[in-house]
Design a protein around this motif. Structure first.
Motif, PDB file in Angstrom:
ATOM      1  N   VAL A 162      11.885 -18.720  -6.653  1.00  0.00           N
ATOM      2  CA  VAL A 162      12.459 -20.046  -6.856  1.00  0.00           C
ATOM      3  C   VAL A 162      12.577 -20.267  -8.357  1.00  0.00           C
ATOM      4  O   VAL A 162      11.594 -20.106  -9.092  1.00  0.00           O
ATOM      5  CB  VAL A 162      11.579 -21.131  -6.209  1.00  0.00           C
ATOM      6  CG1 VAL A 162      12.160 -22.510  -6.456  1.00  0.00           C
ATOM      7  CG2 VAL A 162      11.441 -20.873  -4.713  1.00  0.00           C
ATOM      8  N   SER A 193      13.441 -27.522  -2.574  1.00  0.00           N
ATOM      9  CA  SER A 193      13.331 -26.059  -2.585  1.00  0.00           C
ATOM     10  C   SER A 193      12.937 -25.497  -1.231  1.00  0.00           C
ATOM     11  O   SER A 193      13.387 -24.421  -0.837  1.00  0.00           O
ATOM     12  CB  SER A 193      12.327 -25.608  -3.658  1.00  0.00           C
ATOM     13  OG  SER A 193      11.001 -25.929  -3.284  1.00  0.00           O
ATOM     14  N   GLY A 219      16.595 -23.733  -5.939  1.00  0.00           N
ATOM     15  CA  GLY A 219      15.764 -24.769  -5.335  1.00  0.00           C
ATOM     16  C   GLY A 219      16.440 -26.117  -5.205  1.00  0.00           C
ATOM     17  O   GLY A 219      15.946 -26.985  -4.492  1.00  0.00           O
TER      18      GLY A 219
END
Length: 318
Positions: free
Chosen positions: A229, A258, A270
């Motif tokens: 992420v 996310s 995200g």
């Protein structure tokens, strides 16, 4: 009969249309994650009884811990600040009635993992969030401007690189044996290009991305989701608690967003606004982005911004 040249250009045109059609579809999917990447209500708790979150004392890590507890998981929270962790454990327990285990660890140090392995060995862990990360300086600097460069290199590598790999090494075997599990590795949006003034930090975060993508390729068929992420602006201590807006999200809003993209691939920004910001930065010609005037301007801008929000410090650990 069409000439070979006509066939070539017709095929090329068709390929371009298909390529951009697929790109447009992918963007559309990112706009509607709940429709394209739905998760059952019991998804996280079905992975296992426990989630582990590093760097959990505040910011993004804190919100991941809360979110996973709200999804029905017990949570192990880890960072170097015992008092903050204990307060967080109390807050999560009162809000969700889930069990919370506190582990104090300074991930900039070399020898912290044997105790962690011992503490976690008997837990059924289904989710790991590798969030802990260190920004060498709140103010962007050229590599050699660091006053204690040797120590900084060691601490950044230990915290941002080694910790993630070691935590995966510790918890991945159990997930593989059970045939299910989720690993979320928090990188950074600035790793989308080689980023001057944050060279060491950005390089450590690109390791997070490549390592995550490699692991996902290796273990996807064994029932695991492993994802990097890569947020840009989130209002945390590391970012000087900047005011939230369309681009700078609160930690809670970012984590909520996310998690909707968990099935969107091995790498995600995200949030949709951070995805477009990444596209914008990659589109800027490098000659412009790397010009001394731009780099010096970035340094001055962040310096002034930091002066308004909090006193400067030479080290931040999330």
């Amino acid at each position: 009969m069409k000439s070979l040249l006509e066939v070539f250009f017709t095929s090329l045109g068709g390929a371009v249309v298909v390529y951009y059609g697929v790109k447009l579809l992918l963007v559309t999917k990112m706009l509607y994650p709940k429709m394209w990447f739905p998760l059952p209500k019991s998804f996280f708790s079905s992975m296992g009884e426990w989630a582990v979150v590093t760097g959990a004392s505040e910011g993004i890590g804190r919100e991941y811990a809360f979110a996973l507890a709200e999804q029905g998981m017990n949570v192990v929270i880890m960072s170097r600040t015992k008092a903050t962790l204990e307060q967080l454990a109390k807050d999560i327990g009162e809000a969700t009635s889930r069990m919370v285990k506190v582990l104090v660890a300074d991930f900039t140090e070399d020898k912290v993992f044997s105790d962690i392995e011992e503490q976690l060995k008997d837990l059924n862990i289904g989710v790991l969030v590798n969030n802990v990360g260190m920004l060498p300086s709140n103010i962007p600097k050229r590599f050699l401007e660091d006053t204690d460069l040797d120590q900084t290199i060691t601490r950044v590598i230990n915290c941002n690189v080694k910790t993630m790999a070691k935590m995966c090494k510790t918890l991945l075997p159990g997930m593989e044996n059970r045939g299910k599990g989720v690993i979320i590795n928090v990188s950074s949006g600035i790793a989308c290009i080689p980023f001057p003034m944050y060279s060491l930090y950005a390089a450590s975060k690109i390791f997070v991305e490549r390592f995550s993508q490699g692991l996902q390729a290796e273990y996807k068929e064994k029932g695991m989701i492993i994802q990097a992420v890569t947020p840009f602006g989130v209002s945390t201590r590391m970012m000087g608690y900047q005011a939230t807006d369309m681009v700078t999200l609160s930690p809670r809003d970012f984590v909520k967003s996310s998690l909707q993209y968990l099935r969107a691939g091995d790498r995600t920004y995200g949030s949709i606004c951070h995805m477009f910001l990444g596209w914008l930065i990659r589109s800027i010609p490098r000659k412009i982005l790397y010009a001394d005037s731009v780099l010096n301007g970035l340094q001055e801008y962040v310096e002034k911004k930091q002066a308004k929000t909090r006193s400067s410090s030479t080290l931040s650990i999330a």
